[in-house]
Motif scaffolding. Sequence first.
Motif, PDB file in Angstrom:
ATOM      1  N   ARG A 159       0.007   6.571   9.999  1.00  0.00           N
ATOM      2  CA  ARG A 159       0.869   5.737   9.137  1.00  0.00           C
ATOM      3  C   ARG A 159       2.109   5.249   9.516  1.00  0.00           C
ATOM      4  N   THR A 160       2.554   4.017   9.758  1.00  0.00           N
ATOM      5  CA  THR A 160       3.926   3.751  10.105  1.00  0.00           C
ATOM      6  C   THR A 160       5.135   4.006   9.351  1.00  0.00           C
ATOM      7  N   LYS A 161       5.856   4.682   9.353  1.00  0.00           N
ATOM      8  CA  LYS A 161       7.149   5.068   8.416  1.00  0.00           C
ATOM      9  C   LYS A 161       8.066   4.082   8.626  1.00  0.00           C
ATOM     10  N   ALA A 162       8.585   3.694   7.182  1.00  0.00           N
ATOM     11  CA  ALA A 162       9.658   2.381   7.410  1.00  0.00           C
ATOM     12  C   ALA A 162      10.843   3.041   8.204  1.00  0.00           C
ATOM     13  N   ALA A 163      11.525   1.958   8.812  1.00  0.00           N
ATOM     14  CA  ALA A 163      12.703   2.392   9.464  1.00  0.00           C
ATOM     15  C   ALA A 163      13.764   2.653   8.516  1.00  0.00           C
ATOM     16  N   PRO A 164      14.642   3.362   8.749  1.00  0.00           N
ATOM     17  CA  PRO A 164      15.842   3.847   7.897  1.00  0.00           C
ATOM     18  C   PRO A 164      16.852   2.565   7.788  1.00  0.00           C
ATOM     19  N   VAL A 165      17.387   2.487   6.632  1.00  0.00           N
ATOM     20  CA  VAL A 165      18.369   1.300   6.437  1.00  0.00           C
ATOM     21  C   VAL A 165      19.666   1.741   7.025  1.00  0.00           C
ATOM     22  N   PRO A 166      20.155   0.726   8.028  1.00  0.00           N
ATOM     23  CA  PRO A 166      21.460   1.230   8.364  1.00  0.00           C
ATOM     24  C   PRO A 166      22.616   1.331   7.435  1.00  0.00           C
ATOM     25  N   THR A 167      23.596   2.198   7.739  1.00  0.00           N
ATOM     26  CA  THR A 167      24.791   2.558   6.776  1.00  0.00           C
ATOM     27  C   THR A 167      25.958   2.531   7.565  1.00  0.00           C
ATOM     28  N   GLY A 168      27.050   2.398   6.699  1.00  0.00           N
ATOM     29  CA  GLY A 168      28.493   2.669   7.469  1.00  0.00           C
ATOM     30  C   GLY A 168      28.988   1.117   7.869  1.00  0.00           C
ATOM     31  N   PRO A 169      30.102   1.026   8.229  1.00  0.00           N
ATOM     32  CA  PRO A 169      30.656  -0.287   8.448  1.00  0.00           C
ATOM     33  C   PRO A 169      30.013  -0.815   9.690  1.00  0.00           C
ATOM     34  N   PRO A 170      29.907  -2.298   9.704  1.00  0.00           N
ATOM     35  CA  PRO A 170      29.251  -2.803  10.976  1.00  0.00           C
ATOM     36  C   PRO A 170      30.050  -2.634  12.215  1.00  0.00           C
ATOM     37  N   SER A 171      29.353  -2.556  13.162  1.00  0.00           N
ATOM     38  CA  SER A 171      29.855  -2.555  14.382  1.00  0.00           C
ATOM     39  C   SER A 171      30.613  -3.617  14.918  1.00  0.00           C
ATOM     40  N   ALA A 172      31.352  -3.342  16.087  1.00  0.00           N
ATOM     41  CA  ALA A 172      32.559  -4.677  16.665  1.00  0.00           C
ATOM     42  C   ALA A 172      31.356  -5.695  16.953  1.00  0.00           C
ATOM     43  N   SER A 173      30.183  -5.416  17.553  1.00  0.00           N
ATOM     44  CA  SER A 173      29.462  -6.392  18.004  1.00  0.00           C
ATOM     45  C   SER A 173      28.561  -7.019  16.877  1.00  0.00           C
ATOM     46  N   GLU A 174      28.313  -6.452  15.968  1.00  0.00           N
ATOM     47  CA  GLU A 174      27.512  -6.838  14.660  1.00  0.00           C
ATOM     48  C   GLU A 174      28.547  -7.749  14.077  1.00  0.00           C
ATOM     49  N   THR A 175      29.809  -7.437  13.955  1.00  0.00           N
ATOM     50  CA  THR A 175      30.918  -8.322  13.242  1.00  0.00           C
ATOM     51  C   THR A 175      31.278  -9.521  14.001  1.00  0.00           C
ATOM     52  N   GLU A 176      31.208  -9.551  15.113  1.00  0.00           N
ATOM     53  CA  GLU A 176      31.474 -10.736  16.059  1.00  0.00           C
ATOM     54  C   GLU A 176      30.244 -11.589  15.973  1.00  0.00           C
ATOM     55  N   ARG A 177      29.060 -11.057  16.100  1.00  0.00           N
ATOM     56  CA  ARG A 177      27.777 -11.935  16.054  1.00  0.00           C
ATOM     57  C   ARG A 177      27.645 -12.567  14.687  1.00  0.00           C
ATOM     58  N   THR A 178      27.759 -11.537  13.552  1.00  0.00           N
ATOM     59  CA  THR A 178      27.648 -12.324  12.165  1.00  0.00           C
ATOM     60  C   THR A 178      28.463 -13.493  11.923  1.00  0.00           C
ATOM     61  N   ALA A 179      29.739 -13.321  12.347  1.00  0.00           N
ATOM     62  CA  ALA A 179      30.808 -14.455  11.919  1.00  0.00           C
ATOM     63  C   ALA A 179      30.434 -15.588  12.871  1.00  0.00           C
ATOM     64  N   ARG A 180      29.976 -15.358  14.192  1.00  0.00           N
ATOM     65  CA  ARG A 180      29.504 -16.380  15.071  1.00  0.00           C
ATOM     66  C   ARG A 180      28.658 -17.229  14.580  1.00  0.00           C
ATOM     67  N   ASP A 181      27.306 -16.512  14.169  1.00  0.00           N
ATOM     68  CA  ASP A 181      26.285 -17.165  13.499  1.00  0.00           C
ATOM     69  C   ASP A 181      26.529 -18.099  12.227  1.00  0.00           C
ATOM     70  N   PHE A 182      27.491 -17.161  11.324  1.00  0.00           N
ATOM     71  CA  PHE A 182      27.833 -18.008  10.075  1.00  0.00           C
ATOM     72  C   PHE A 182      28.562 -19.298  10.142  1.00  0.00           C
TER      73      PHE A 182
END
Length: 541
Positions: A39-62
């Motif tokens: 059986r495939t186990k669900a990937a754990p939900v990420p926690t903690g503040p977004p990384s610098a790259s996540e922040t930059e990419r999310t702002a750019r996409d929005f």
Amino acid sequence: MRTGVKIAAGVVGAAVVGAAGLGAYNLVDAVADGGSGARTKAAPVPTGPPSASETERTARDFLAAWAAGETRKAADLTDNAEAATTALTGYREAAHVEKVAFKQGAATGAKVPFSVTAEVVHGKQRSTWTYDSSLAVVRGQTSGRPLVDWQPTVVHPELTEGRSLRTGTTQAAQITAVDRDGTELKVSDFPSLASVLPELRKRFGEKAGGEPGVEVRVEGGPAGSGDGQAKTLHVLSPGKPGRLRTTLSAAAQRAAEAAVAKHDDASVVAVKPSTGEILAIANAKKTEFNPALSGQTAPGSTMKVVTSALLLEKGKASPGKPLPCPKNATYGMTFHNVEESENPGATFAQDFAASCNTAFVQLAGQIPDDALATEARDVFGLGLEWKAGVPTFDGRVPTDSGAGKAAAMIGQGRVQMSPLNMASVAATVRSGSFHQPYLVDPALDGRELAKAPRALSPAAARDLRSMMRLTALSGTGAGAMAGLGGDVGAKTGSAEVDGQSRPNGWFTGYRGDVAAAAVVPRGGHGGDSAGPIVAAVLRAG
């Protein structure tokens, strides 16, 4: 035959499921896992503040989705898609932003600044609107995705909760207000007009030939938040100012401003007796409330002008008729004179010129309870609905009896007036009939000015003018009116107010075709405090 095979297979499948429930689940899992059997186990939900790259990419996409007009896509990149959809839709439809572009700045932690260049189109007006804003990126609580932390301020820093952006015409066209001779009236030159000019713009902007401007504004706000005042964020077109001619006289206004500035609190109004045109309006205190036009306080002995008109017309007094001035007089209560002065051998004219309270109180029993209120309304226009072109208080003289009637005769009790009202009273005596004061020609908007039912009787008008002249030349108004010359008249007043150690000082008078009245709260004797203000305006007029 082929059909029979399909049916058989279906039956076999159903039998398998029915006979081995857990085995069926394992079979499905095995298929899903590519046949491995694990059986495939669900990937754990990420926690903690977004990384610098996540922040930059999310702002750019929005920002990219917002710029492309993909409202739903942009909203899905936030942690409140419903609110974001509403705000971004309003930005396009209510604020009339046809196109928008962004320049993303370097993030500081979770915060990403960006500049906005918006093309706003409203009718024939098109304009580029630039401003700066910012957003923050957070981790979705359930999804763990980096998302824009939705706040209305993302759209514009002034767009707080409950407010909205709107592009439209201004509520009123701009005006260039000028005096009767064409001199421009600016608040920088005439500070007392700060509360008057906006009102004139609101009422007469378009009627004076102006065209409203087009603006982007932020409006609304939660009840009680204090944010209800609309604020202009960008001007597409300033519109065309109309030219509004007022009845003011720049010379009289300048003199009025200078005169009230010598006091912490004082107000004055000047009018033209022959027409009712307002020539000057000035207040020492510069607030939104305009006491010169809308004040409501007891006028003190300046009210004796109206009372004298009543007594003269009723035949209860005449200028040369003896009317003693005792120290005290009783009618419902005991009244006294300022400094408890007395003159047993006085005439009515001398009582008026010396402002003897007790002489007037002695006659209270000789007039009906409603007589003073009727005289004030029918002859002096007080209490009628004045339409001056700006808000005004139009005077109040209630019907009263006993001590209240006696108090009203000397401008105390429940009688209330503004400097405008008392300037009009003096003007009515000077001209012989009431002309409703106004600041803008009624022909501009079709206003009907208030009309008093009748004029002052010629005999009473003549007698009143002689008594006011006596007051100006040798009575309580002589000090203030000294040196004016010409056809002059005056009346002083000191109005006692509960809780004040000193009475309010009042003065009303005229010189030729200019009448004025002033009040100095806590000024004491009207001849000393308000008198010089009126004299300065009469001199300039």
